[in-house]
Design a protein around this motif. Sequence first.
Motif, PDB file in Angstrom:
ATOM      1  N   LEU A  87      -4.884  10.837  -1.235  1.00 33.55           N
ATOM      2  CA  LEU A  87      -3.860  12.568  -1.231  1.00 33.55           C
ATOM      3  C   LEU A  87      -4.833  13.949  -0.604  1.00 33.55           C
ATOM      4  O   LEU A  87      -3.887  14.387   0.431  1.00 33.55           O
ATOM      5  CB  LEU A  87      -3.948  12.977  -2.746  1.00 33.55           C
ATOM      6  N   ALA A  88      -5.986  13.937  -0.371  1.00 32.94           N
ATOM      7  CA  ALA A  88      -7.128  14.497   0.879  1.00 32.94           C
ATOM      8  C   ALA A  88      -6.449  14.414   1.537  1.00 32.94           C
ATOM      9  O   ALA A  88      -6.276  14.483   2.644  1.00 32.94           O
ATOM     10  CB  ALA A  88      -8.484  14.390   0.072  1.00 32.94           C
ATOM     11  N   TYR A  89      -6.370  13.083   2.375  1.00 35.73           N
ATOM     12  CA  TYR A  89      -5.589  12.625   3.833  1.00 35.73           C
ATOM     13  C   TYR A  89      -4.343  12.890   3.753  1.00 35.73           C
ATOM     14  O   TYR A  89      -3.902  11.884   5.001  1.00 35.73           O
ATOM     15  CB  TYR A  89      -6.515  10.692   3.980  1.00 35.73           C
ATOM     16  N   LYS A  90      -4.396  13.215   2.950  1.00 37.34           N
ATOM     17  CA  LYS A  90      -2.369  12.162   3.331  1.00 37.34           C
ATOM     18  C   LYS A  90      -1.811  11.612   3.224  1.00 37.34           C
ATOM     19  O   LYS A  90      -0.580  11.607   3.659  1.00 37.34           O
ATOM     20  CB  LYS A  90      -1.936  14.285   4.231  1.00 37.34           C
ATOM     21  N   SER A  91      -2.744  10.860   2.697  1.00 41.75           N
ATOM     22  CA  SER A  91      -1.772   9.487   2.736  1.00 41.75           C
ATOM     23  C   SER A  91      -0.391   9.399   1.585  1.00 41.75           C
ATOM     24  O   SER A  91      -0.215   9.736  -0.074  1.00 41.75           O
ATOM     25  CB  SER A  91      -2.279   8.461   2.059  1.00 41.75           C
ATOM     26  N   ASN A  92       0.615   8.761   2.252  1.00 41.70           N
ATOM     27  CA  ASN A  92       1.951   8.931   1.351  1.00 41.70           C
ATOM     28  C   ASN A  92       1.731   7.446   0.463  1.00 41.70           C
ATOM     29  O   ASN A  92       2.378   7.661  -0.695  1.00 41.70           O
ATOM     30  CB  ASN A  92       2.833   7.844   1.707  1.00 41.70           C
ATOM     31  N   LEU A  93       0.872   6.709  -0.045  1.00 44.30           N
ATOM     32  CA  LEU A  93       0.611   5.761  -0.972  1.00 44.30           C
ATOM     33  C   LEU A  93      -0.486   5.830  -0.820  1.00 44.30           C
ATOM     34  O   LEU A  93      -1.055   4.754  -1.799  1.00 44.30           O
ATOM     35  CB  LEU A  93      -0.438   4.870   0.600  1.00 44.30           C
ATOM     36  N   SER A  94      -1.123   6.939  -1.992  1.00 45.34           N
ATOM     37  CA  SER A  94      -1.970   7.426  -2.356  1.00 45.34           C
ATOM     38  C   SER A  94      -2.088   6.112  -3.825  1.00 45.34           C
ATOM     39  O   SER A  94      -2.793   5.409  -4.512  1.00 45.34           O
ATOM     40  CB  SER A  94      -2.377   8.329  -2.797  1.00 45.34           C
ATOM     41  N   PHE A  95      -0.618   6.860  -4.710  1.00 43.21           N
ATOM     42  CA  PHE A  95      -0.799   6.206  -5.868  1.00 43.21           C
ATOM     43  C   PHE A  95      -0.794   4.686  -6.322  1.00 43.21           C
ATOM     44  O   PHE A  95      -1.257   4.147  -7.350  1.00 43.21           O
ATOM     45  CB  PHE A  95       0.397   7.119  -6.265  1.00 43.21           C
ATOM     46  N   VAL A  96       0.064   4.297  -4.926  1.00 44.57           N
ATOM     47  CA  VAL A  96      -0.051   2.899  -4.491  1.00 44.57           C
ATOM     48  C   VAL A  96      -1.771   2.566  -4.036  1.00 44.57           C
ATOM     49  O   VAL A  96      -1.614   1.373  -5.527  1.00 44.57           O
ATOM     50  CB  VAL A  96       1.061   2.392  -3.363  1.00 44.57           C
ATOM     51  N   LEU A  97      -1.795   2.559  -3.389  1.00 46.15           N
ATOM     52  CA  LEU A  97      -3.426   2.388  -3.283  1.00 46.15           C
ATOM     53  C   LEU A  97      -4.312   2.351  -5.044  1.00 46.15           C
ATOM     54  O   LEU A  97      -4.839   1.978  -5.061  1.00 46.15           O
ATOM     55  CB  LEU A  97      -4.397   2.673  -2.346  1.00 46.15           C
ATOM     56  N   GLY A  98      -4.679   3.110  -5.555  1.00 45.17           N
ATOM     57  CA  GLY A  98      -5.556   3.862  -7.326  1.00 45.17           C
ATOM     58  C   GLY A  98      -5.004   2.474  -7.834  1.00 45.17           C
ATOM     59  O   GLY A  98      -5.636   2.138  -8.807  1.00 45.17           O
ATOM     60  N   ILE A  99      -3.737   2.561  -8.306  1.00 49.39           N
ATOM     61  CA  ILE A  99      -3.336   1.422  -8.807  1.00 49.39           C
ATOM     62  C   ILE A  99      -3.474   0.184  -9.001  1.00 49.39           C
ATOM     63  O   ILE A  99      -3.979  -0.923  -9.158  1.00 49.39           O
ATOM     64  CB  ILE A  99      -2.108   2.314  -9.314  1.00 49.39           C
ATOM     65  N   GLY A 100      -2.559   0.154  -7.375  1.00 50.89           N
ATOM     66  CA  GLY A 100      -3.071  -1.550  -7.141  1.00 50.89           C
ATOM     67  C   GLY A 100      -4.488  -1.670  -7.033  1.00 50.89           C
ATOM     68  O   GLY A 100      -4.615  -3.057  -7.872  1.00 50.89           O
ATOM     69  N   PHE A 101      -5.636  -0.860  -6.529  1.00 48.77           N
ATOM     70  CA  PHE A 101      -7.104  -1.314  -7.010  1.00 48.77           C
ATOM     71  C   PHE A 101      -7.003  -1.542  -8.182  1.00 48.77           C
ATOM     72  O   PHE A 101      -7.986  -2.518  -8.609  1.00 48.77           O
ATOM     73  CB  PHE A 101      -7.584  -0.309  -6.421  1.00 48.77           C
ATOM     74  N   VAL A 102      -7.016  -0.724  -9.047  1.00 51.08           N
ATOM     75  CA  VAL A 102      -7.037  -0.628 -10.994  1.00 51.08           C
ATOM     76  C   VAL A 102      -6.558  -1.939 -11.229  1.00 51.08           C
ATOM     77  O   VAL A 102      -7.008  -3.260 -11.990  1.00 51.08           O
ATOM     78  CB  VAL A 102      -7.066   0.112 -11.452  1.00 51.08           C
ATOM     79  N   THR A 103      -5.874  -2.338 -10.641  1.00 53.98           N
ATOM     80  CA  THR A 103      -4.857  -3.904 -10.833  1.00 53.98           C
ATOM     81  C   THR A 103      -4.882  -4.410 -11.059  1.00 53.98           C
ATOM     82  O   THR A 103      -5.862  -5.927 -11.588  1.00 53.98           O
ATOM     83  CB  THR A 103      -3.227  -3.228 -11.045  1.00 53.98           C
ATOM     84  N   ILE A 104      -5.448  -5.157  -9.672  1.00 53.91           N
ATOM     85  CA  ILE A 104      -6.282  -6.029  -8.565  1.00 53.91           C
ATOM     86  C   ILE A 104      -7.302  -6.305  -9.808  1.00 53.91           C
ATOM     87  O   ILE A 104      -8.132  -7.526  -9.496  1.00 53.91           O
ATOM     88  CB  ILE A 104      -5.978  -6.084  -7.262  1.00 53.91           C
ATOM     89  N   ILE A 105      -8.397  -5.766  -9.675  1.00 50.88           N
ATOM     90  CA  ILE A 105      -9.573  -5.718 -10.192  1.00 50.88           C
ATOM     91  C   ILE A 105      -9.560  -5.778 -11.973  1.00 50.88           C
ATOM     92  O   ILE A 105     -10.650  -6.729 -12.179  1.00 50.88           O
ATOM     93  CB  ILE A 105     -10.528  -4.086  -9.970  1.00 50.88           C
TER      94      ILE A 105
END
Length: 153
Positions: free
Chosen positions: A20-38
């Motif tokens: 979000l700090a880098y103004k990424s539109n995929l921020s929530f997808v990245l975070g939730i996807g990381f936790v899900t895959i881990i």
Amino acid sequence: MTSATTWVGLLGFMIIAIALAYKSNLSFVLGIGFVTIISWPRGTAVTYFPDTPEGDARFDYFKQVVDLVPVDKLLTPYTKDLAGAGVAIFTMLYVDFLDTSGTLLGLANSMGVIDDEGNFPGSRQAFSVDALATMFGSLFGMSPVTSYIESGA
């Protein structure tokens, strides 16, 4: 704060915050996807499917949700009794036609591009794309509704 799952959750939150700090539109997808895959692999401290009866039940349900059906039976008829198919096809045609017409005409009217005969530029292409999307989506069991009023946002 000693649980590994807590730390994975916090790491996912940090990924979201940094993206979000880098103004990424995929921020929530990245975070939730990381936790899900881990959390998927079994035998780790952060797994959602531990080696317990509860974890086995979760994993059995998960396997049903993400089960891949063989594609070889995609185009074969499932039954020769098509008596009820006509009603279903007519119903889906009716729903899709009214939904698409309402969405496209509403958007075209709000843009002021409808002519005296009720037509708008590109209507043939718009209805054709919707028809193709409906046909290809139906091969995979998706909803026939392919145009949404949210398109006007």
